[in-house]
Enzyme design. Sequence first.
Site, PDB file in Angstrom:
ATOM      1  N   GLY A  46      40.349  41.447  31.757  1.00 32.76           N
ATOM      2  CA  GLY A  46      39.519  42.872  31.429  1.00 32.76           C
ATOM      3  C   GLY A  46      39.767  43.281  30.035  1.00 32.76           C
ATOM      4  N   LEU A  47      39.597  44.410  29.772  1.00 34.36           N
ATOM      5  CA  LEU A  47      40.156  44.907  28.369  1.00 34.36           C
ATOM      6  C   LEU A  47      39.531  44.279  27.285  1.00 34.36           C
ATOM      7  CD1 LEU A  47      43.863  45.766  28.615  1.00 34.36           C
ATOM      8  CD2 LEU A  47      42.129  47.340  28.563  1.00 34.36           C
ATOM      9  N   CYS A  48      38.007  44.242  27.561  1.00 38.20           N
ATOM     10  CA  CYS A  48      37.066  43.435  26.457  1.00 38.20           C
ATOM     11  C   CYS A  48      35.650  44.231  26.564  1.00 38.20           C
ATOM     12  CB  CYS A  48      37.319  42.070  26.825  1.00 38.20           C
ATOM     13  SG  CYS A  48      36.617  41.706  28.421  1.00 38.20           S
ATOM     14  N   GLY A  49      35.726  45.563  26.584  1.00 46.36           N
ATOM     15  CA  GLY A  49      34.708  46.257  26.700  1.00 46.36           C
ATOM     16  C   GLY A  49      33.544  45.725  27.753  1.00 46.36           C
TER      17      GLY A  49
END
Lengths: 135, 286
Positions: free
Chosen positions: B86-89
């Site tokens: 994750g951590l990609c908008g």
Amino acid sequence: MAENKIRLRIVTPVRELYNDEADMVIMRSTSGDIGIMHGHQPLTTTLGYGVLKIMKDGEDDVKAVVFGGYVDVQPECITILSDAAEWPDEIDVKRAEEAKERAERRLNGNREGIDILRAELALRRALIRIDEGKR
Amino acid sequence: MASMRDIKRRIKSVKSTQQITKAMYLVASSKLTRAKSRLADTRPFFNETRKVIANIVKGAKGISHPYIEQRDVNNIGLIVLTGDRGLCGGYNQNVMKAGLNAIKDRPEAKVITVGSKGREFFGRQKKNIINSYTGISEKPTYEDALKIGREVLELYAKGEVDEVYLAYTQFVSTLVSEPKVIKILPVDVEEFKNESSVDSNSLMMFEPSEEEVLEYVIPKYVNTVIFGALVESAVCELGARMTAMDSASENAQEMIEKLDLMYNRARQGAITQEITEIVGGSGIYN
């Protein structure tokens, strides 16, 4: 484009191996070796595993190893699309020999549950690589 | 008002988070550069493959092959390309929603996911996941594409699915990417007709035969499409992560500034209070 030259492009998924003119290109199709020069009739054919020779300006033949794929021939241009193609000096003979042993072990051992076709193809790839890489 | 010590602790924690997001930004941007050049390397193959197929379609008269024939649709297959992390908008969400939307009328659709995010999402939706690949999203190889391609072609040939769709993310620019769903099987030959530069009157030869060439070329084309989509999605994931981490670092900076202000106010308040107490204690006003 110069008279009687044909443009050759060899393209693989990861890079463009060759994009230049040639006098004649000899390649191994699935139905035998074919040589193609400028002005050839449009042809589409599949390629086997083998060595491709590029002849140009009377210099020494340039060789490339091509593993399958297909070729689209137009009078002015040859486009080779291959899964894998490389120059002989890029071949890692040691790796190819390891691959050969692995494939042979698989074919000679218990044949149950393995993809025989895949192992045979791997063996053929390895043998061609060893042949050409040693030269 | 929070005590000075509390505020100081907050500032410290926000700062360390900011350091992490900054580092992730740098990692993503350097990976993005590499992924972009890989994308540029795969483009010629993709374009040439299309051109060759266009030539074949034009040169061969009245071709027919299972891979290009429309048939009655009983079930469909869907390949969804997502990331592992994750951590990609909105990157993963967007493409998964696009994929889900494509199969909303067919609860029985067979789904193949790439990336653990997609597997989790479609698992939660109780969809029929027949296979999932993880660990390849960030750096896809052609071999990975071959595996996926072989699987869908087999499903299609067996008649288990009559149409196969691919949900991926199209790369427009580093800041802009678009989730897309395309049909990869059966191959629609009509769209190729205008791409060929060949004179349609010229006689085209096929070795060994037209059918055999098509039998070989069309699966290759499907693999190429899958590979291109994998590489493109990887670029988008890194682009999205880079943007997300950049704005996270910026937000952290803003937060630190606010907290600094609060800290100074609290410090000033404490000093004022101390003075008041001393003055009050000295009793000069009495």
